[in-house]
Scaffold this active site. Structure first.
Site, mmCIF file in Angstrom:
data_model
loop_
_atom_site.group_PDB
_atom_site.id
_atom_site.type_symbol
_atom_site.label_atom_id
_atom_site.label_comp_id
_atom_site.label_asym_id
_atom_site.label_seq_id
_atom_site.Cartn_x
_atom_site.Cartn_y
_atom_site.Cartn_z
ATOM 1 N N SER A 1 0.797 -1.239 0.000
ATOM 2 C CA SER A 1 0.000 0.000 0.000
ATOM 3 C C SER A 1 0.823 1.280 0.000
ATOM 4 O O SER A 1 0.258 2.361 -0.161
ATOM 5 C CB SER A 1 -0.949 0.020 1.193
ATOM 6 O OG SER A 1 -2.049 -0.800 0.907
ATOM 7 N N LYS B 1 0.253 3.398 -2.944
ATOM 8 C CA LYS B 1 -0.912 4.292 -3.072
ATOM 9 C C LYS B 1 -0.484 5.761 -3.090
ATOM 10 O O LYS B 1 -1.172 6.600 -3.664
ATOM 11 C CB LYS B 1 -1.916 4.015 -1.940
ATOM 12 C CG LYS B 1 -2.594 2.646 -2.100
ATOM 13 C CD LYS B 1 -3.393 2.219 -0.888
ATOM 14 C CE LYS B 1 -3.999 0.824 -1.121
ATOM 15 N NZ LYS B 1 -4.515 0.192 0.077
ATOM 16 N N TYR C 1 -4.095 -2.113 -10.037
ATOM 17 C CA TYR C 1 -3.971 -2.051 -8.572
ATOM 18 C C TYR C 1 -3.094 -3.189 -8.032
ATOM 19 O O TYR C 1 -2.196 -2.971 -7.214
ATOM 20 C CB TYR C 1 -5.368 -2.076 -7.930
ATOM 21 C CG TYR C 1 -5.308 -2.147 -6.429
ATOM 22 C CD1 TYR C 1 -4.992 -1.022 -5.678
ATOM 23 C CD2 TYR C 1 -5.519 -3.353 -5.756
ATOM 24 C CE1 TYR C 1 -4.881 -1.087 -4.293
ATOM 25 C CE2 TYR C 1 -5.419 -3.426 -4.377
ATOM 26 C CZ TYR C 1 -5.107 -2.297 -3.657
ATOM 27 O OH TYR C 1 -4.989 -2.368 -2.289
ATOM 28 N N TYR D 1 -4.298 3.724 8.172
ATOM 29 C CA TYR D 1 -5.645 3.160 8.386
ATOM 30 C C TYR D 1 -6.193 3.518 9.768
ATOM 31 O O TYR D 1 -6.068 4.653 10.188
ATOM 32 C CB TYR D 1 -5.640 1.644 8.136
ATOM 33 C CG TYR D 1 -4.850 1.300 6.913
ATOM 34 C CD1 TYR D 1 -5.270 1.763 5.668
ATOM 35 C CD2 TYR D 1 -3.657 0.602 6.993
ATOM 36 C CE1 TYR D 1 -4.533 1.504 4.529
ATOM 37 C CE2 TYR D 1 -2.921 0.342 5.856
ATOM 38 C CZ TYR D 1 -3.366 0.792 4.630
ATOM 39 O OH TYR D 1 -2.627 0.550 3.524
ATOM 40 N N VAL E 1 1.227 -3.714 3.760
ATOM 41 C CA VAL E 1 1.239 -5.013 4.449
ATOM 42 C C VAL E 1 2.488 -5.844 4.133
ATOM 43 O O VAL E 1 2.661 -6.921 4.691
ATOM 44 C CB VAL E 1 -0.039 -5.858 4.199
ATOM 45 C CG1 VAL E 1 -1.259 -5.228 4.839
ATOM 46 C CG2 VAL E 1 -0.252 -6.134 2.731
#
Ligand code: GLN
Length: 304
Positions: free
Chosen positions: A64, A67, A188, A240, A258
């Site tokens: 991630s 992103k 993605y 998060y 992760v």
């Protein structure tokens, strides 16, 4: 400040804890095999001074953290249009949660949860000739080394990404995605499967501490305002439902993945990347978080 000595002392202090706590992400089969007993840390200052310690040259799955870079590319190619279908609020939920999407009519809370990053990928499919190649091109240019996908991780994600499929079809049902789910998720899953080391990542993120200026050449990656916005989103949404805790105990814009990597930005000073694969319950690197806490405590560097 002797950054090299700071990073080496952090590695020495945390080494005894390696492999003791946390769990390597197992829901992506190809990530489950990564040995937990690894730890690397690297930084690069605004004026190009570098420091690194531990397994800082070992490539890991950036997951991630990608992103941030897909959002950067989308800001370059889509501009303000991006925000019509993506919010800017912390979700307070796990990165792959479905619960808010129904009540919020398929509009993701922010670009750093999976649903939001999938909408960013949808924009990239619309604006780029080859979105996957352009993401790799951006990262390779930023860190001045060729960057590649780990195709095994990408296909492992595609084979086990049931939640991401569910999120995408759900958003599609609300008319939030323009392109077909398979095309968008191919982008993605590949961006998540990029492999980079801490040293490469600390270099690539350099524009985030330089008001959008390229980390090496005299070009601009984004405007000052755009980078301020990315840093704000990293602080409020980058880790998060642990974002409040990260702001409380570290006080820097951070983005985790992760794969166990976390990048952190000290505006006008430096960018830092730490990596250790064992995660806590919120999906953030356990020792990575400890390392960042030690770094800010020792250097006094925080945005607050
Ligand atoms: N590829 C992972 C997923 O989609 C990324 C999640 C993460 O790093 N938080 O589930």
């Amino acid at each position: 400040m002797d950054y090299q000595a700071v990073l080496e002392s952090i590695v020495e202090e945390l080494r005894p804890q390696l492999g003791r706590a946390g769990h390597v992400a197992s829901y992506i089969p190809a990530l489950a095999r990564v040995p937990a007993t690894q730890f690397g840390i690297a930084l690069r200052t605004c004026d190009g001074v570098e420091a690194a310690a531990g397994d800082s040259a070992t490539p890991f799955s950036i997951q991630s953290i990608s992103k941030v870079f897909s959002l950067t590319l989308a800001m370059q190619v889509a501009g303000e249009r991006l925000w019509a279908r993506i919010g800017r609020e912390p979700s307070g939920n796990p990165f792959n949660s479905l619960v808010q999407l129904e009540s919020e009519k398929g509009v993701p809370r922010n670009p750093f949860i999976n649903a939001g990053a999938i909408v960013v990928a949808d924009h990239l499919v619309a604006q780029c000739v080859d979105a996957k190649a352009e993401i790799l091109g951006l990262l390779s240019d930023l860190c001045a080394e060729p960057i590649a996908f780990d195709e095994e991780v990408a296909s492992s994600e595609a084979g086990s990404g049931h939640r991401n499929l569910a999120l995408s079809h759900f958003m599609k049902s609300f008319g939030i995605l323009d392109h077909d789910v398979a095309t968008v998720l191919d982008v993605y899953f590949h961006q998540c499967a990029i492999r980079m080391s801490c040293v490469q990542m600390a270099r690539a993120a350099g524009y985030l501490c330089r008001d959008g200026a390229h980390p090496r050449v005299g070009a601009r990656v984004l405007s000052e305002q755009q980078v301020r916005r990315i840093n704000a989103l990293m602080l409020t949404c980058g880790t998060y439902d642990a974002a409040g805790e990260f702001a409380f105990s570290i006080g820097l814009p951070c983005k985790s993945g992760v794969g166990g990597g976390i990048i952190a930005v000290v505006p006008d000073r430096l960018t830092l990347c730490v990596w250790s694969p064992a995660l806590d319950a919120t999906g953030n690197s356990l020792l990575g978080r400890c390392a960042l806490e030690r770094f800010t405590a020792r250097t006094g560097l925080s945005i607050f």
